[in-house]
Design a protein around this motif. Structure first.
Motif, PDB file in Angstrom:
ATOM      1  N   VAL A  85      75.182  60.180  10.743  1.00  0.00           N
ATOM      2  CA  VAL A  85      75.012  61.484  11.389  1.00  0.00           C
ATOM      3  C   VAL A  85      73.530  61.638  11.683  1.00  0.00           C
ATOM      4  CG1 VAL A  85      75.186  63.986  11.154  1.00  0.00           C
ATOM      5  CG2 VAL A  85      76.967  62.505  10.187  1.00  0.00           C
ATOM      6  N   LEU A  92      77.783  60.114  14.664  1.00  0.00           N
ATOM      7  CA  LEU A  92      77.994  61.494  15.090  1.00  0.00           C
ATOM      8  C   LEU A  92      76.620  62.058  15.408  1.00  0.00           C
ATOM      9  CD1 LEU A  92      79.559  64.158  15.462  1.00  0.00           C
ATOM     10  CD2 LEU A  92      79.312  64.538  12.980  1.00  0.00           C
ATOM     11  N   GLU A 148      78.007  59.512  24.505  1.00  0.00           N
ATOM     12  CA  GLU A 148      79.396  59.948  24.376  1.00  0.00           C
ATOM     13  C   GLU A 148      80.220  59.466  25.576  1.00  0.00           C
ATOM     14  OE1 GLU A 148      81.615  64.079  23.164  1.00  0.00           O
ATOM     15  OE2 GLU A 148      80.105  64.181  24.754  1.00  0.00           O
ATOM     16  N   ALA A 200      80.201  60.072  18.944  1.00  0.00           N
ATOM     17  CA  ALA A 200      80.772  61.413  18.975  1.00  0.00           C
ATOM     18  C   ALA A 200      79.612  62.401  18.993  1.00  0.00           C
ATOM     19  CB  ALA A 200      81.646  61.646  17.751  1.00  0.00           C
ATOM     20  N   ALA A 213      84.503  66.941  12.699  1.00  0.00           N
ATOM     21  CA  ALA A 213      83.902  65.899  13.530  1.00  0.00           C
ATOM     22  C   ALA A 213      83.755  64.594  12.750  1.00  0.00           C
ATOM     23  CB  ALA A 213      82.548  66.368  14.050  1.00  0.00           C
ATOM     24  N   LEU A 245      85.408  61.039  13.620  1.00  0.00           N
ATOM     25  CA  LEU A 245      84.551  59.851  13.734  1.00  0.00           C
ATOM     26  C   LEU A 245      85.151  58.683  12.959  1.00  0.00           C
ATOM     27  CD1 LEU A 245      81.742  58.690  14.690  1.00  0.00           C
ATOM     28  CD2 LEU A 245      80.899  59.332  12.418  1.00  0.00           C
TER      29      LEU A 245
END
Length: 358
Positions: free
Chosen positions: A261, A280, A301, A307, A322, A326
């Motif tokens: 992330v 993400l 994306e 994502a 999310a 993912l």
């Protein structure tokens, strides 16, 4: 081998230094004496000094070009002029055959000084649209290299080329087991790495820490929280390892990660892409920036590499959802990333730069 001098510049964030880091060894192998001009107390000074103590570093005055009202807007132009004078004296002393600029506000006086000294200037732009510093420097440049093909529409066609991403060689020396060992993980859970850039991100730090108990049920968590953002109350929690900022260890931590992330800075996301890490992206919003991270994230994306969760939509619920998506779609992301062209090497980038030397 004929000795030549080259000056590198760029700073303000780690993203404006990473490419310079990557090409310094290749320049030295080609016989160049590398010099670096940055701000007096910027992150670039620490990064270059730690990685390359043999490279002379020159700190100059610089000003920030703000898109909003600030009293410093009236004083910073004088700091830029001071920086131009300082950089010009350095040019006269070093006599570089070319100047390579990675952007950031400190690069503006360096580029102007190089032009005044009749030294060729090569610029690199990592984002989809040129940053303000590079826009200012553009008229003085011999050539501009870009990461994204889409950036070329904003640049003179006769002085710009898309190279794609350039990845530091040290990235490929990462070791997953070393990363796990450094974090003192048991290695029984998938590893989630959360990072907000060299300066950290309060938004990402808060959303992670607020949901840490739930996340630790499924993941071991590596948290790169930015300098000064370590939470002393969270030390010693099994499966959670926080760092304020890492340099040499980053490759090991990236190899250890199963999911990432992150904000959407260009250098970072291309490293994740190169390592085929499902990501993400929570880009810095256009309300807080010029919107470059939003463009970067949207392109990734669209190409099936990442994502994206806009920070305006970020809540505990949307964040956890999310992440769930993912994980479910990770095989597709990895497959798409594996189909991409390999990045250019630092050696190839050096060849592109030095062709413009005088």
């Amino acid at each position: 081998m004929r000795q030549k001098n080259i000056i590198l510049t760029g700073g303000g964030t780690a993203g404006h230094v990473s490419l310079n880091q990557a090409i310094i060894p290749s320049l030295q192998q080609k016989g160049y004496d590398v010099h670096y001009i940055g701000s007096k107390d910027g992150i670039e000074k620490e990064i270059i000094a730690d990685a390359f103590p043999q490279v002379p570093y020159y700190g100059i005055a610089s000003g920030k070009f703000r898109r909003y009202f600030s009293i410093k807007n009236f004083t910073d132009p004088f700091r830029v002029l001071q920086g131009v004078a300082q950089a010009f004296r350095i040019m006269h002393k070093v006599k570089p055959s070319v100047v390579f600029s990675k952007g950031g506000f400190v690069s503006v006086p360096v580029v102007i000084a190089a032009k005044l000294a009749n030294i060729p200037i090569v610029i690199h732009e990592s984002d989809v649209t040129p940053g303000l510093a590079n826009k200012i420097a553009l008229p003085f440049a011999s050539h501009v290299f870009t990461v994204f093909e889409e950036t070329l529409q904003h640049l003179p066609s006769d002085r710009s080329t898309c190279t794609g991403s350039i990845i530091r060689s040290s990235l490929f020396l990462g070791d997953r087991e070393k990363g796990i060992e450094r974090c003192e993980f048991a290695g029984e859970k998938p590893i989630l790495l959360v990072m907000g850039g060299s300066q950290g991100s309060k938004l990402l730090n808060d959303i992670l820490r607020d949901n840490l108990t739930k996340l630790l049920q499924k993941f071991d968590v590596i948290h790169l929280c930015g300098k000064g953002n370590v939470d002393n109350n969270l030390f010693g929690i099994a499966g959670y390892k926080q760092f304020d900022y890492v340099t040499d260890e980053l490759s090991d931590l990236l190899y250890a990660a199963d999911f990432i992330v992150s904000r959407a800075g260009s250098n970072a996301i291309f490293e994740f892409l190169t390592l085929h890490k499902p990501m993400l992206l929570i880009p810095l919003s256009a309300n807080q920036s010029r919107g470059d991270q939003v463009l970067n994230a949207n392109l990734f994306e669209k190409q099936g590499f990442a994502a994206v969760l806009e920070e305006e939509a970020l809540t505990a619920e949307t964040f956890l959802q999310a992440l769930k998506q993912l994980i479910a779609q990770a095989p597709q992301y990895i497959e798409r990333m594996a189909d991409t062209q390999p990045p250019k090497t630092p050696e190839e980038m050096v060849e592109l730069i030095v062709q413009y030397e005088k």
